[in-house]
Design a protein around this motif. Sequence first.
Motif, PDB file in Angstrom:
ATOM      1  N   LEU A 107      -7.211 -16.018 -16.694  1.00  0.00           N
ATOM      2  CA  LEU A 107      -6.631 -15.936 -18.037  1.00  0.00           C
ATOM      3  C   LEU A 107      -5.328 -16.730 -18.106  1.00  0.00           C
ATOM      4  CD1 LEU A 107      -7.255 -12.218 -19.105  1.00  0.00           C
ATOM      5  CD2 LEU A 107      -8.567 -14.260 -19.708  1.00  0.00           C
ATOM      6  N   ALA A 108      -4.538 -16.670 -17.033  1.00  0.00           N
ATOM      7  CA  ALA A 108      -3.289 -17.456 -16.995  1.00  0.00           C
ATOM      8  C   ALA A 108      -3.616 -18.940 -17.054  1.00  0.00           C
ATOM      9  CB  ALA A 108      -2.499 -17.117 -15.746  1.00  0.00           C
ATOM     10  N   ALA A 109      -4.677 -19.349 -16.372  1.00  0.00           N
ATOM     11  CA  ALA A 109      -5.079 -20.755 -16.373  1.00  0.00           C
ATOM     12  C   ALA A 109      -5.572 -21.191 -17.754  1.00  0.00           C
ATOM     13  CB  ALA A 109      -6.161 -21.000 -15.319  1.00  0.00           C
ATOM     14  N   GLU A 110      -6.239 -20.302 -18.475  1.00  0.00           N
ATOM     15  CA  GLU A 110      -6.688 -20.639 -19.836  1.00  0.00           C
ATOM     16  C   GLU A 110      -5.466 -20.876 -20.738  1.00  0.00           C
ATOM     17  OE1 GLU A 110      -9.680 -21.117 -21.088  1.00  0.00           O
ATOM     18  OE2 GLU A 110     -11.049 -20.284 -19.592  1.00  0.00           O
ATOM     19  N   ASP A 111      -4.487 -19.966 -20.646  1.00  0.00           N
ATOM     20  CA  ASP A 111      -3.237 -20.094 -21.408  1.00  0.00           C
ATOM     21  C   ASP A 111      -3.526 -20.370 -22.886  1.00  0.00           C
ATOM     22  OD1 ASP A 111      -0.580 -20.170 -22.006  1.00  0.00           O
ATOM     23  OD2 ASP A 111      -0.250 -22.195 -21.210  1.00  0.00           O
ATOM     24  N   ILE A 112      -4.212 -19.453 -23.534  1.00  0.00           N
ATOM     25  CA  ILE A 112      -4.675 -19.636 -24.915  1.00  0.00           C
ATOM     26  C   ILE A 112      -4.173 -18.510 -25.818  1.00  0.00           C
ATOM     27  CG2 ILE A 112      -6.773 -20.977 -24.489  1.00  0.00           C
ATOM     28  CD1 ILE A 112      -8.282 -18.241 -24.351  1.00  0.00           C
ATOM     29  N   THR A 113      -4.179 -18.775 -27.114  1.00  0.00           N
ATOM     30  CA  THR A 113      -3.795 -17.744 -28.079  1.00  0.00           C
ATOM     31  C   THR A 113      -4.937 -17.419 -29.043  1.00  0.00           C
ATOM     32  OG1 THR A 113      -2.849 -19.419 -29.527  1.00  0.00           O
ATOM     33  CG2 THR A 113      -1.331 -18.344 -27.990  1.00  0.00           C
ATOM     34  N   MET A 114      -6.112 -18.013 -28.813  1.00  0.00           N
ATOM     35  CA  MET A 114      -7.258 -17.709 -29.689  1.00  0.00           C
ATOM     36  C   MET A 114      -8.546 -17.668 -28.872  1.00  0.00           C
ATOM     37  SD  MET A 114      -6.888 -21.156 -29.432  1.00  0.00           S
ATOM     38  CE  MET A 114      -5.797 -21.706 -30.739  1.00  0.00           C
TER      39      MET A 114
END
Lengths: 280, 280
Positions: free
Chosen positions: A233-240
Amino acid sequence: MLEKTPETTVNDTVHPFDRATQVTAVDGRWRGTASEDYFAFVGPFGGATAATMLRAIMVQPERIGDPLSVTVNLCAPVARGTFDLTVRLMKATRSTQHWMVELLQDGEVAAFMTAVFAVRRPSWSHQSATMPEAPPFDTIKPLPDSGIANWVRQYQFRFVEGMPSYSKTPHDVPASAYSRMWLSDTTPRRIDFLSLLSMSDTFFARIFHVRGTIVPIGTVSMTTAFHADAEDLAAEDITMVLGAADANVFHKSFADQTGELWSPSGHLLATTSQTVYFKA
Amino acid sequence: MLEKTPETTVNDTVHPFDRATQVTAVDGRWRGTASEDYFAFVGPFGGATAATMLRAIMVQPERIGDPLSVTVNLCAPVARGTFDLTVRLMKATRSTQHWMVELLQDGEVAAFMTAVFAVRRPSWSHQSATMPEAPPFDTIKPLPDSGIANWVRQYQFRFVEGMPSYSKTPHDVPASAYSRMWLSDTTPRRIDFLSLLSMSDTFFARIFHVRGTIVPIGTVSMTTAFHADAEDLAAEDITMVLGAADANVFHKSFADQTGELWSPSGHLLATTSQTVYFKA
């Protein structure tokens, strides 16, 4: 000397979702508050309640690893004000933990959660599911604020398919239960386990889509499985996320609902299913 | 005077599944036994364990209605011999009940279940899902007894799609995770909630299908939702279901698995999802 009380600082800088799902230790128990910001009709939004309970596990000092699967049972409406959370480690092995949280108001259980956590070790990896197509997030306008409930205002819904269109009279022929949308916090917030769990409950009740009209509903049980760990999830680093929801059966006052939450890069982050009461 | 002890009578006439999932009241607690007939590798088959726990709720005098949704967490292998079951009514409203069962051996929790029960009232009814195609039950030969594990012998698997074909070397390219089969007790038994719950766990691990080889696996959590009540199941009056199973993600030692159980007449009786540990 100019001083800010800690509480003021929290309220000023903390995201509404983190404020709504905050837990504090009081006399060896945990306490949360049914947030007005995330209120629904007869109680706070179930997703926020579930996230608060999951947070109560995450903050335990003996907690290891990340949530794999979480089931929350919503037994009765949570009333305005505070609630107590009792957290119990049911069983731990070397790399997995099974937790239980009870949410109590006036000594009565209003909700409870069971959760498996694990330290996820490297392995062979394969995603057999394929991400549904969607135009980029920015190209779709969010649903205008309907004023229906406070919690709805905390999210932006950008529909790709199955845009809600409800009227006072139900459809003659049932419409599709399927819908797909980009989903984000109205105030952008990095996607984590807490928000994924809450977002699992943001799909509008499938019966609204199928019948084309709003009827009384309530989630009684929801299970969410996470397919990514904290590092992912940290690698995705997304807000949507791209959310897709469907249903199989509406029968004798209860329906099911299934959902998927995808990262923009095409990873299935979580899948969810719930049992929903309806009156129709 | 010729007499049979009650136990002999039970063993002679009762279906192996009912014998395996029997519960008896002992000093205000409930007791079950890990049945040899349904043994897997390191413990009894999870489906039989889950059915035993659900039975412990079904026999409670204050239980009302039918199971809507059941989640079972398998925390540690259940050892041979007996186990204790503690049953707790977490919360009841007029027409719904939330239950919890803990399975204990040597004072340690080995498994636990949460379940919502409800008296399902008449309502608008609609099945949006469509039954997958399948030739009639009788036209397909059951899988021959592989001798892999005792529990497998208790069921007949008639594959329509995704017939298991496992070898010692994994596939170069992952195969489909999807399979479909007629499923029945080897000794025919009328389908009820207990057997539907157990059958939810009879799908062979999806990683066996995808990799084409058998690897160590274990279910850690399973949720099954029922879309029929006792009256509906009595009206079906069937001894087989069509089962379909799939998976979405295999990642960092855990995979998901989804399943559907259909009546021959085309009703979706139950849907299920689980989180599975794997070593690959």
